[in-house]
Motif scaffolding. Structure first.
Motif, PDB file in Angstrom:
ATOM      1  N   MET A   1       0.846  -1.200   0.000  1.00 24.29           N
ATOM      2  CA  MET A   1       0.000   0.000   0.000  1.00 24.29           C
ATOM      3  C   MET A   1       0.874   1.240   0.000  1.00 24.29           C
ATOM      4  SD  MET A   1      -3.099   0.875   2.636  1.00 24.29           S
ATOM      5  CE  MET A   1      -2.139   1.047   4.098  1.00 24.29           C
ATOM      6  N   GLY A   2       1.141   1.781  -1.160  1.00 20.58           N
ATOM      7  CA  GLY A   2       2.011   2.953  -1.238  1.00 20.58           C
ATOM      8  C   GLY A   2       1.267   4.217  -0.855  1.00 20.58           C
ATOM      9  N   ALA A   3       1.944   5.090  -0.153  1.00 18.53           N
ATOM     10  CA  ALA A   3       1.306   6.342   0.257  1.00 18.53           C
ATOM     11  C   ALA A   3       1.609   7.425  -0.763  1.00 18.53           C
ATOM     12  CB  ALA A   3       1.807   6.747   1.629  1.00 18.53           C
ATOM     13  N   ASP A   4       0.580   8.074  -1.226  1.00 18.03           N
ATOM     14  CA  ASP A   4       0.761   9.194  -2.128  1.00 18.03           C
ATOM     15  C   ASP A   4       1.192  10.394  -1.306  1.00 18.03           C
ATOM     16  OD1 ASP A   4      -1.525  11.055  -4.311  1.00 18.03           O
ATOM     17  OD2 ASP A   4       0.598  11.315  -3.824  1.00 18.03           O
ATOM     18  N   PRO A   5       2.412  10.868  -1.477  1.00 16.29           N
ATOM     19  CA  PRO A   5       2.907  11.941  -0.608  1.00 16.29           C
ATOM     20  C   PRO A   5       2.137  13.241  -0.774  1.00 16.29           C
ATOM     21  CG  PRO A   5       4.487  11.467  -2.365  1.00 16.29           C
ATOM     22  CD  PRO A   5       3.416  10.445  -2.465  1.00 16.29           C
ATOM     23  N   GLU A   6       1.421  13.382  -1.885  1.00 16.17           N
ATOM     24  CA  GLU A   6       0.707  14.635  -2.127  1.00 16.17           C
ATOM     25  C   GLU A   6      -0.725  14.605  -1.623  1.00 16.17           C
ATOM     26  OE1 GLU A   6       3.981  16.019  -3.110  1.00 16.17           O
ATOM     27  OE2 GLU A   6       2.271  17.367  -3.282  1.00 16.17           O
ATOM     28  N   ALA A   7      -1.229  13.433  -1.260  1.00 14.95           N
ATOM     29  CA  ALA A   7      -2.645  13.331  -0.909  1.00 14.95           C
ATOM     30  C   ALA A   7      -2.955  14.089   0.376  1.00 14.95           C
ATOM     31  CB  ALA A   7      -3.037  11.872  -0.758  1.00 14.95           C
ATOM     32  N   GLN A   8      -4.169  14.645   0.419  1.00 14.57           N
ATOM     33  CA  GLN A   8      -4.632  15.302   1.628  1.00 14.57           C
ATOM     34  C   GLN A   8      -4.718  14.295   2.751  1.00 14.57           C
ATOM     35  OE1 GLN A   8      -8.416  17.077   0.575  1.00 14.57           O
ATOM     36  NE2 GLN A   8      -7.854  18.900   1.709  1.00 14.57           N
ATOM     37  N   PHE A   9      -4.472  14.742   3.956  1.00 17.38           N
ATOM     38  CA  PHE A   9      -4.628  13.861   5.107  1.00 17.38           C
ATOM     39  C   PHE A   9      -6.096  13.635   5.386  1.00 17.38           C
ATOM     40  CE2 PHE A   9      -0.427  13.132   6.073  1.00 17.38           C
ATOM     41  CZ  PHE A   9       0.325  14.292   6.231  1.00 17.38           C
ATOM     42  N   HIS A  10      -6.417  12.408   5.747  1.00 17.90           N
ATOM     43  CA  HIS A  10      -7.798  12.046   6.044  1.00 17.90           C
ATOM     44  C   HIS A  10      -7.919  11.685   7.515  1.00 17.90           C
ATOM     45  CE1 HIS A  10     -11.304   8.996   5.466  1.00 17.90           C
ATOM     46  NE2 HIS A  10     -11.739  10.150   5.881  1.00 17.90           N
ATOM     47  N   VAL A  11      -8.753  12.432   8.231  1.00 20.44           N
ATOM     48  CA  VAL A  11      -8.913  12.210   9.661  1.00 20.44           C
ATOM     49  C   VAL A  11     -10.285  11.612   9.945  1.00 20.44           C
ATOM     50  CG1 VAL A  11      -8.992  13.322  11.928  1.00 20.44           C
ATOM     51  CG2 VAL A  11      -7.389  14.149  10.191  1.00 20.44           C
ATOM     52  N   LEU A  12     -10.293  10.596  10.777  1.00 21.92           N
ATOM     53  CA  LEU A  12     -11.547  10.001  11.239  1.00 21.92           C
ATOM     54  C   LEU A  12     -11.824  10.516  12.641  1.00 21.92           C
ATOM     55  CD1 LEU A  12     -13.886   7.921  11.021  1.00 21.92           C
ATOM     56  CD2 LEU A  12     -12.284   6.189  11.827  1.00 21.92           C
ATOM     57  N   ALA A  13     -12.926  11.235  12.820  1.00 22.20           N
ATOM     58  CA  ALA A  13     -13.256  11.821  14.117  1.00 22.20           C
ATOM     59  C   ALA A  13     -14.424  11.052  14.735  1.00 22.20           C
ATOM     60  CB  ALA A  13     -13.620  13.293  13.963  1.00 22.20           C
ATOM     61  N   VAL A  14     -14.260  10.678  16.005  1.00 24.65           N
ATOM     62  CA  VAL A  14     -15.259   9.864  16.690  1.00 24.65           C
ATOM     63  C   VAL A  14     -15.751  10.606  17.929  1.00 24.65           C
ATOM     64  CG1 VAL A  14     -15.726   7.548  17.591  1.00 24.65           C
ATOM     65  CG2 VAL A  14     -13.832   7.899  15.999  1.00 24.65           C
ATOM     66  N   ASP A  15     -17.066  10.878  17.995  1.00 26.57           N
ATOM     67  CA  ASP A  15     -17.613  11.563  19.172  1.00 26.57           C
ATOM     68  C   ASP A  15     -19.117  11.334  19.202  1.00 26.57           C
ATOM     69  OD1 ASP A  15     -18.347  13.439  21.245  1.00 26.57           O
ATOM     70  OD2 ASP A  15     -16.561  14.601  20.764  1.00 26.57           O
ATOM     71  N   ASP A  16     -19.636  11.014  20.398  1.00 28.78           N
ATOM     72  CA  ASP A  16     -21.076  10.755  20.463  1.00 28.78           C
ATOM     73  C   ASP A  16     -21.888  12.057  20.530  1.00 28.78           C
ATOM     74  OD1 ASP A  16     -21.812  10.338  23.943  1.00 28.78           O
ATOM     75  OD2 ASP A  16     -19.938  11.030  23.078  1.00 28.78           O
ATOM     76  N   SER A  17     -21.223  13.176  20.787  1.00 33.58           N
ATOM     77  CA  SER A  17     -21.936  14.457  20.856  1.00 33.58           C
ATOM     78  C   SER A  17     -22.015  15.100  19.471  1.00 33.58           C
ATOM     79  CB  SER A  17     -21.213  15.407  21.817  1.00 33.58           C
ATOM     80  OG  SER A  17     -21.511  16.756  21.504  1.00 33.58           O
ATOM     81  N   LEU A  18     -23.239  15.392  19.047  1.00 28.96           N
ATOM     82  CA  LEU A  18     -23.437  15.986  17.727  1.00 28.96           C
ATOM     83  C   LEU A  18     -22.755  17.352  17.619  1.00 28.96           C
ATOM     84  CD1 LEU A  18     -24.730  16.117  14.954  1.00 28.96           C
ATOM     85  CD2 LEU A  18     -26.895  16.762  16.025  1.00 28.96           C
ATOM     86  N   GLN A 149       6.477   5.244   4.144  1.00 29.92           N
ATOM     87  CA  GLN A 149       7.406   5.329   3.019  1.00 29.92           C
ATOM     88  C   GLN A 149       8.670   4.551   3.317  1.00 29.92           C
ATOM     89  OE1 GLN A 149       7.799   9.535   2.443  1.00 29.92           O
ATOM     90  NE2 GLN A 149       5.947   9.688   1.213  1.00 29.92           N
ATOM     91  N   GLN A 150       9.149   4.682   4.548  1.00 36.02           N
ATOM     92  CA  GLN A 150      10.363   3.969   4.942  1.00 36.02           C
ATOM     93  C   GLN A 150      10.144   2.469   4.910  1.00 36.02           C
ATOM     94  OE1 GLN A 150      11.117   5.804   8.733  1.00 36.02           O
ATOM     95  NE2 GLN A 150      12.719   7.117   7.902  1.00 36.02           N
ATOM     96  N   GLN A 151       8.961   2.066   5.327  1.00 36.28           N
ATOM     97  CA  GLN A 151       8.664   0.638   5.357  1.00 36.28           C
ATOM     98  C   GLN A 151       8.602   0.063   3.953  1.00 36.28           C
ATOM     99  OE1 GLN A 151       5.133   0.424   7.697  1.00 36.28           O
ATOM    100  NE2 GLN A 151       6.238   0.173   9.627  1.00 36.28           N
ATOM    101  N   SER A 152       7.977   0.788   3.036  1.00 40.00           N
ATOM    102  CA  SER A 152       7.875   0.246   1.680  1.00 40.00           C
ATOM    103  C   SER A 152       9.230   0.301   0.992  1.00 40.00           C
ATOM    104  CB  SER A 152       6.819   0.979   0.862  1.00 40.00           C
ATOM    105  OG  SER A 152       7.080   2.354   0.852  1.00 40.00           O
ATOM    106  N   GLN A 153      10.033   1.289   1.371  1.00 43.28           N
ATOM    107  CA  GLN A 153      11.413   1.375   0.869  1.00 43.28           C
ATOM    108  C   GLN A 153      12.204   0.166   1.354  1.00 43.28           C
ATOM    109  OE1 GLN A 153      13.553   5.146   0.507  1.00 43.28           O
ATOM    110  NE2 GLN A 153      13.889   3.759  -1.202  1.00 43.28           N
ATOM    111  N   GLN A 154      12.004  -0.156   2.624  1.00 40.58           N
ATOM    112  CA  GLN A 154      12.691  -1.284   3.242  1.00 40.58           C
ATOM    113  C   GLN A 154      12.339  -2.584   2.543  1.00 40.58           C
ATOM    114  OE1 GLN A 154      12.373  -0.746   7.533  1.00 40.58           O
ATOM    115  NE2 GLN A 154      12.762  -2.927   7.689  1.00 40.58           N
ATOM    116  N   GLN A 155      11.067  -2.715   2.217  1.00 39.96           N
ATOM    117  CA  GLN A 155      10.623  -3.928   1.528  1.00 39.96           C
ATOM    118  C   GLN A 155      11.343  -4.060   0.201  1.00 39.96           C
ATOM    119  OE1 GLN A 155       6.386  -3.625   1.307  1.00 39.96           O
ATOM    120  NE2 GLN A 155       6.089  -4.297   3.409  1.00 39.96           N
TER     121      GLN A 155
END
Lengths: 203, 151
Positions: A1-18, A149-155
């Motif tokens: 699973m290669g990471a696209d260095p240019e892609a926007q970061f995607h955050v998953l936010a979890v909260d029970d309060s609307l 990136q380092q991990q996929s480089q290592q592989q």
């Protein structure tokens, strides 16, 4: 699973309060992150466990079929699965353990904070969350992406050189990076080397 | 000019709200998060707070009215109310919730009922003040003026 260095970061936010979900979503979008919000830990795990072809709002990338989450930010106090429970589930999963997790709470309870940091949380924010807290998220996500990136480089290296890895070099680089990123002294500080809380500054 | 009158009234009114502790810096945060791409952000969040709070007050009334009061449940409702009031900067409501929480821990029903009454009062006060703020904002915009930023 290669990471696209240019892609926007995607955050998953979890909260029970609307209200808090609305707030955190706005804060995250203002910082140019892509956001998915859910109201429970179990829904969060569903999002994280999604594989090819699933339909969901705010996908990280239209190129890949897999939803990539770069960081999970979760409330601590939630009915059913707490933020701590969610943290343990993420860190206990071979697929998900490298995703940085940040915990938020309206309560300033040192034992709770310690427990979360020891459980693998990157940081613990007190609510209400501030715009300045968003900047810290970027650090964690950049670290995560670099690690990937380092991990996929290592592989690649392993394949070409037949197994003799530059593991120790990478570890030293990461350690140096960790020390370089020492957080400002207004939040609980966690030593990257051990599991003990190094210091806890009152705000 | 009517517009600048309105603006002056707006500034006076909102400054007083902050000075008297009805609102704190978290409300300012909300205002700062509002922009052209999200022009209704503050009213949306505050409206959610109104709805959430009224429901919680009903829940609290019901829970405290039981023969045997489940103080854990009361505390859970108070925790929610504290959280949402803190999130929008409704400082006085938040402060009542902190006292309310102690009464829950002490399993003090009378104390809880007193806190609920106080919470209700503070809630309706801040609600009417925020509605005035929004009304003034609408009037300023309708008159072609711009809403003064308070930071």
């Amino acid at each position: 699973m290669g990471a696209d260095p240019e892609a926007q970061f995607h955050v998953l936010a979890v909260d029970d309060s609307l209200i808090d979900r609305k707030l955190i979503e706005r804060l995250l979008r203002t910082s140019s992150y892509q956001v998915t919000t859910v109201d429970s830990g179990s829904k969060a795990l569903q999002v994280l466990g999604l594989m090819e072809g699933q339909d969901i709002s705010s996908p990280a990338s239209t190129d890949k079929n897999q939803i990539e989450v770069n960081l999970v930010i979760t409330d601590y106090c939630m009915p059913g699965m707490t933020g701590y429970d969610l943290l343990k589930k993420i860190k206990g999963s071979s697929n998900l353990k490298d995703i940085p997790v940040v915990i938020m709470s309206s309560e300033n309870v040192p034992s709770r904070i310690n427990r979360c940091l020891e459980g693998g949380a990157e940081e613990f924010f007190l609510k209400p969350i501030q715009v300045s807290d968003m900047i810290r998220l970027r650090l964690f996500m950049l670290k995560g992406r670099l690690k990937e990136q380092q991990q996929s480089q290592q592989q690649e290296n392993n394949i070409t050189t037949g197994g003799s890895s530059s593991n120790s070099n990478n570890i030293n680089k990461r350690k140096a990076m960790d020390e370089g990123l020492s957080p400002e002294k207004r939040r609980p500080r966690f030593s990257g080397n051990g599991l003990a809380l190094v210091s806890y500054e009152e705000i | 000019m009517e517009s600048s009158d309105l603006q002056r009234r707006y500034i006076d009114f909102t400054s007083t709200l902050f000075r008297e502790g009805f609102l704190d810096s978290q409300y300012t945060q909300l205002q700062q998060l509002q922009d052209e791409s999200n022009p209704e952000f503050v009213t949306e969040v505050v409206t959610l707070f109104f709805q959430d709070s009224e429901k919680l007050q009903d829940d609290l009334t019901r829970t405290l009215d039981q023969e045997v009061v489940d103080f854990k449940k009361v505390a859970a409702h108070v925790h929610q109310l504290k959280g949402s009031s803190a999130s929008i900067g409704a400082q006085r409501v938040k402060n009542v919730c902190m006292a309310f929480r102690i009464c829950c821990e002490e399993m003090n029903r009378e104390g809880c009922l007193g806190c609920l009454q106080q919470a209700r009062q503070e809630y309706f006060l801040v609600k009417s003040k925020l509605e005035t703020v929004f009304r003034l904002e609408q009037q300023i915009v309708a008159g072609g003026g711009s809403i003064p930023t308070m930071w």
